[in-house]
Design an enzyme around this catalytic site. Structure first.
Site, short mmCIF file in Angstrom:
data_model
loop_
_atom_site.label_atom_id
_atom_site.label_comp_id
_atom_site.label_asym_id
_atom_site.label_seq_id
_atom_site.Cartn_x
_atom_site.Cartn_y
_atom_site.Cartn_z
N GLU A 2 0.82 -1.21 0.00
CA GLU A 2 0.00 0.00 0.00
C GLU A 2 0.85 1.26 0.00
O GLU A 2 0.51 2.26 -0.66
CB GLU A 2 -0.95 0.00 1.20
CG GLU A 2 -1.93 -1.16 1.22
CD GLU A 2 -2.69 -1.34 -0.08
OE1 GLU A 2 -3.00 -0.33 -0.76
OE2 GLU A 2 -2.98 -2.50 -0.44
N HIS A 36 1.98 2.05 -3.47
CA HIS A 36 0.95 2.74 -4.26
C HIS A 36 1.08 4.25 -4.14
O HIS A 36 0.84 4.98 -5.11
CB HIS A 36 -0.44 2.33 -3.77
CG HIS A 36 -1.01 1.14 -4.47
ND1 HIS A 36 -1.17 1.06 -5.84
CD2 HIS A 36 -1.49 -0.03 -3.97
CE1 HIS A 36 -1.72 -0.10 -6.16
NE2 HIS A 36 -1.93 -0.78 -5.05
#
Length: 218
Positions: free
Chosen positions: A173, A176
């Protein structure tokens, strides 16, 4: 851009999202927002808007279903992500596989401006997927242990060491938020559909996949 204008733009974007029914659409690979380094969150949203955004991200993550969701995946280029993994809610997955992969519960957590650094030299390689690369998985080697720093949605400091699958989720994450997809770090020859992984590569480690598909494990 002055902070006031940036605040207005982000608030408008969030309000447009909140006007849509949940769960929100998840942006797929090929959209530039997934390849841009998201800007830091600097408190541009009111407490009410931030809380509503987080609840929407949580519901969207659960509905997907997934164990993490970064703001760029819903079209917001800002460094906010949510993570959560019930870990044991994996019907049909053997306890030995959960243990080998280091899959343990990861309570719901909001990551604001997160960064991570590796701890130690150990690396783990496993199949990994992404809600923004629907239908595919590939083997990704990542640090086994990391140190996470950042803040929570309340501004409280985050400083924690994670290992195993929770560390993998946080790395995924956080990547990202820097415009990095898991495919950038993956073994290209390991790329497999979800169906192929379920049919062929359910072993605790990807060693058999490496032999059969012709790639090296770290």
């Amino acid at each position: 851009m002055p902070l006031e204008r940036g605040s207005l733009v982000l608030a408008e974007q969030v309000e447009k999202l909140l006007a849509q029914p949940l769960p929100w659409p998840i942006v797929q690979a090929g959209d530039p927002v997934l390849r841009a380094a998201a800007r830091p969150y600097e408190g541009e949203l009111s407490d009410e808007l931030l809380s509503a955004l987080i609840e929407g991200m949580k519901e969207t993550m659960h509905a997907a279903p997934g164990v993490g969701l970064a703001a760029p995946q819903i079209g917001l280029s800002v460094r906010i992500a949510v993570v959560e993994d019930g870990a044991r809610e994996r019907p049909g997955v053997a306890e030995s596989t959960l243990a080998t992969r280091g899959i343990v519960p990861l309570p719901f957590r909001v990551l604001v401006n997160p960064e991570y650094t590796r701890v130690g030299d150990e690396t783990a390689a496993f199949f990994e997927g992404c809600l923004s690369v629907r239908g595919w998985q590939a083997v990704v080697a990542r640090p086994l242990r990391i140190r996470l720093r950042g803040t929570s949605e309340t501004g409280a400091a985050l400083d924690a060491e994670l290992s195993g699958w929770p560390a993998r989720i946080v790395q995924h994450e956080t990547d990202h938020l820097h415009g990095v997809l898991y495919l950038d770090r993956a073994e290209p020859r390991s790329l497999s559909t979800h169906e192929a992984v379920a049919r062929r590569w359910t072993q605790p480690t990807p060693a058999e996949a490496a032999r059969e598909l012709g790639f090296d494990l770290p």
